[in-house]
Design a protein around this motif. Structure first.
Motif, short mmCIF file in Angstrom:
data_model
loop_
_atom_site.label_atom_id
_atom_site.label_comp_id
_atom_site.label_asym_id
_atom_site.label_seq_id
_atom_site.Cartn_x
_atom_site.Cartn_y
_atom_site.Cartn_z
N THR A 1 13.88 -13.73 47.02
CA THR A 1 14.01 -15.19 46.87
C THR A 1 12.89 -15.96 47.57
O THR A 1 12.30 -16.87 46.97
N PRO A 2 12.53 -15.65 48.82
CA PRO A 2 11.46 -16.44 49.47
C PRO A 2 10.15 -16.42 48.69
O PRO A 2 9.47 -17.46 48.58
N ALA A 3 9.78 -15.27 48.15
CA ALA A 3 8.53 -15.19 47.38
C ALA A 3 8.64 -15.99 46.08
O ALA A 3 7.67 -16.63 45.65
N LEU A 4 9.80 -15.95 45.45
CA LEU A 4 9.98 -16.60 44.15
C LEU A 4 9.99 -18.11 44.23
O LEU A 4 9.62 -18.80 43.28
N ILE A 5 10.40 -18.66 45.38
CA ILE A 5 10.50 -20.12 45.50
C ILE A 5 9.36 -20.73 46.30
O ILE A 5 9.34 -21.94 46.54
N ALA A 6 8.41 -19.90 46.72
CA ALA A 6 7.28 -20.41 47.50
C ALA A 6 6.50 -21.44 46.69
O ALA A 6 6.42 -21.36 45.46
N PRO A 7 5.90 -22.44 47.35
CA PRO A 7 5.15 -23.46 46.62
C PRO A 7 4.04 -22.88 45.75
O PRO A 7 3.77 -23.38 44.66
N GLU A 8 3.39 -21.82 46.24
CA GLU A 8 2.35 -21.17 45.47
C GLU A 8 2.65 -19.68 45.36
O GLU A 8 3.20 -19.07 46.28
N LEU A 9 2.26 -19.09 44.24
CA LEU A 9 2.54 -17.68 43.98
C LEU A 9 1.39 -16.82 44.50
O LEU A 9 0.25 -16.95 44.03
N ASP A 10 1.70 -15.92 45.46
CA ASP A 10 0.69 -14.96 45.86
C ASP A 10 0.78 -13.74 44.94
O ASP A 10 1.59 -13.70 44.01
N GLU A 11 -0.05 -12.73 45.20
CA GLU A 11 -0.10 -11.58 44.30
C GLU A 11 1.25 -10.86 44.24
O GLU A 11 1.70 -10.45 43.16
N HIS A 12 1.89 -10.71 45.39
CA HIS A 12 3.19 -10.04 45.41
C HIS A 12 4.21 -10.81 44.57
O HIS A 12 4.96 -10.22 43.77
N ALA A 13 4.25 -12.12 44.75
CA ALA A 13 5.20 -12.94 44.00
C ALA A 13 4.93 -12.86 42.50
O ALA A 13 5.87 -12.81 41.69
N MET A 14 3.65 -12.82 42.12
CA MET A 14 3.31 -12.68 40.70
C MET A 14 3.85 -11.38 40.14
O MET A 14 4.42 -11.34 39.04
N GLU A 15 3.70 -10.31 40.89
CA GLU A 15 4.18 -9.01 40.41
C GLU A 15 5.70 -9.00 40.28
O GLU A 15 6.25 -8.46 39.31
N VAL A 16 6.39 -9.59 41.26
CA VAL A 16 7.85 -9.67 41.19
C VAL A 16 8.28 -10.50 39.98
O VAL A 16 9.17 -10.11 39.22
N LEU A 17 7.62 -11.63 39.79
CA LEU A 17 7.97 -12.52 38.69
C LEU A 17 7.73 -11.83 37.35
O LEU A 17 8.55 -11.94 36.42
N GLU A 18 6.62 -11.11 37.25
CA GLU A 18 6.33 -10.40 35.99
C GLU A 18 7.38 -9.33 35.70
O GLU A 18 7.79 -9.15 34.55
N GLU A 19 7.84 -8.63 36.74
CA GLU A 19 8.89 -7.64 36.52
C GLU A 19 10.18 -8.30 36.05
O GLU A 19 10.85 -7.82 35.12
N LEU A 20 10.54 -9.41 36.69
CA LEU A 20 11.76 -10.11 36.29
C LEU A 20 11.67 -10.64 34.86
O LEU A 20 12.64 -10.54 34.09
N ILE A 21 10.53 -11.18 34.51
CA ILE A 21 10.33 -11.69 33.15
C ILE A 21 10.48 -10.57 32.14
O ILE A 21 11.19 -10.71 31.13
N ALA A 22 9.83 -9.44 32.40
CA ALA A 22 9.92 -8.31 31.48
C ALA A 22 11.35 -7.80 31.36
O ALA A 22 11.83 -7.47 30.27
N ARG A 23 12.06 -7.73 32.49
CA ARG A 23 13.45 -7.26 32.46
C ARG A 23 14.34 -8.20 31.64
O ARG A 23 15.17 -7.75 30.84
N LYS A 24 14.19 -9.50 31.86
CA LYS A 24 15.01 -10.45 31.11
C LYS A 24 14.68 -10.40 29.62
O LYS A 24 15.57 -10.49 28.76
N ILE A 25 13.41 -10.24 29.28
CA ILE A 25 13.04 -10.13 27.87
C ILE A 25 13.67 -8.89 27.25
O ILE A 25 14.14 -8.92 26.11
#
Length: 362
Positions: free
Chosen positions: A202-226
């Motif tokens: 959660t902290p990475a996902l709601i951060a004001p800016e996305l760092d590399e780790h947050a991008m990777e987490v977000l991409e995994e979540l997006i792919a899983r939901k798709i």
């Protein structure tokens, strides 16, 4: 990392999640297409110009149609504007529409493609989390009317979907979080690993800016939901049975959007809607306290709302009766009989509905 999810319907297509995908999106245009209508929102004018240049480099003729942002673009008047552009540019059945923008733009572009000459190809380039995981995938297209959301539309599957996550770096954090409501929905109805990832990150996902780790987490979540949506859509394209589970939280959520004249973000409304149906399931004896509490914990952790003003029940009930899942006068809800196990609840006792509303009222 690039992930490819195949939506295995009668006309299969791929949804690609990765970065720097605009050139590949242009390469995926159907063979024989001469003209390409790019439907885009005003904030994406520069990216639309970039896409126009890539299309021109292939020898095709791009035509840009700039439309209002968000729900203001999902109207019959805006659709008619797009039809006029198609007609004045001599678009034929072998030509193609591209939708580049959030969920409202991809819904509109898909509807325009579905209705022009009774159906031309559409390639979707969703630019928000919500559009990537929901609106651009599955073939549902539509526009809003004064009577409700998405009441006019058609099933029209894209030939390809390109989720270029570079767009998410500049997406406002509030819009990113609102899109995560649809991701969380996928965790509650099927892929429970999504919930575990969101809780841990959660902290990475709601951060004001996305760092590399947050991008990777977000991409995994997006792919899983798709993948969740792709599996459901492949089994039930036109929502005759299984696909209804994708509407978890949406009957109440759409009622909020209608009552608020679409001034609420879709994800925020669905967030409250999920808590409402969780409470409804608890009152119906289908869901335990821990599962309901987990709804509130995950959603509030992301900063999403879980309550709604307590004096609007009559307006919400009227709006829910217009919902597409309603049959006659019978309200139908998707609820959980345990996390990951959605079921349908038809015609619940009005006292249960009122009790669930009381539980989310403030």
């Amino acid at each position: 990392m690039t992930a490819v999810v195949t939506v295995a319907t009668a006309a299969p297509y791929d949804v690609t999640v990765g970065r720097g995908l605009l050139p590949a999106a242009v390469d995926s245009l159907p063979e024989g297409a001469v003209r390409v209508l790019v439907v885009h929102s005003a904030p994406l004018r520069d990216r639309a110009d970039e896409l126009k240049g890539l299309i021109e480099a292939t020898g095709r003729t791009p035509v840009l149609a700039e439309v209002p942002d968000a729900e203001e673009g999902k109207t019959a008047e805006v659709a008619a504007f797009c039809w006029r552009v198609l007609g004045s540019s001599d678009f034929t059945r072998s030509d193609v529409v591209m939708g580049m923008g959030g969920g409202a733009v991809t819904d509109l572009a898909g509807f325009v493609a579905a209705t022009w000459l009774r159906g031309v190809a559409v390639v979707q380039i969703p630019t928000t989390v919500l559009a990537m995981v929901d609106a651009a995938v599955g073939g549902k297209t539509g526009i809003n009317t004064t009577e409700g959301k998405n009441l006019v539309g058609a099933f029209h599957e894209p030939s390809a979907v390109w989720c270029d996550t570079d767009f998410l770096r500049t997406l406002p954090a509030n819009d990113r979080v609102a899109g995560l409501a649809e991701v969380v929905k996928g965790g509650f109805i099927r892929d429970t690993r999504i919930l575990e990832i969101v809780e841990a990150e959660t902290p990475a996902l709601i951060a004001p800016e996305l760092d590399e780790h947050a991008m990777e987490v977000l991409e995994e979540l997006i792919a899983r939901k798709i993948r969740v949506k792709a599996d459901v859509v492949a089994a039930d394209l036109k929502e005759s049975h299984l696909r209804e589970i994708l509407n978890y939280g949406h009957t109440f959520g759409h009622a909020i959007e209608y009552t608020e004249r679409y001034q609420w973000r879709h994800g925020a409304a669905v967030s409250v809607g999920m808590v409402f149906v969780a409470e409804l399931a608890r009152l119906a004896g289908k869901l335990d306290d821990a599962a309901v509490d987990r709804h509130r914990s995950i959603l509030t952790g992301l900063g999403l709302p879980v309550t709604y003003p307590g004096h609007r029940w009559d307006a919400l009930l009227t709006a829910m009766k217009r919902d597409k899942k309603t049959r006659g006068d019978m309200l139908r809800f998707v609820i959980l009989q345990g996390i990951g196990n959605p079921v349908r609840l038809e015609g619940p006792d009005p006292a249960l509905l009122a009790g669930a509303y009381d539980a989310v009222s403030r």
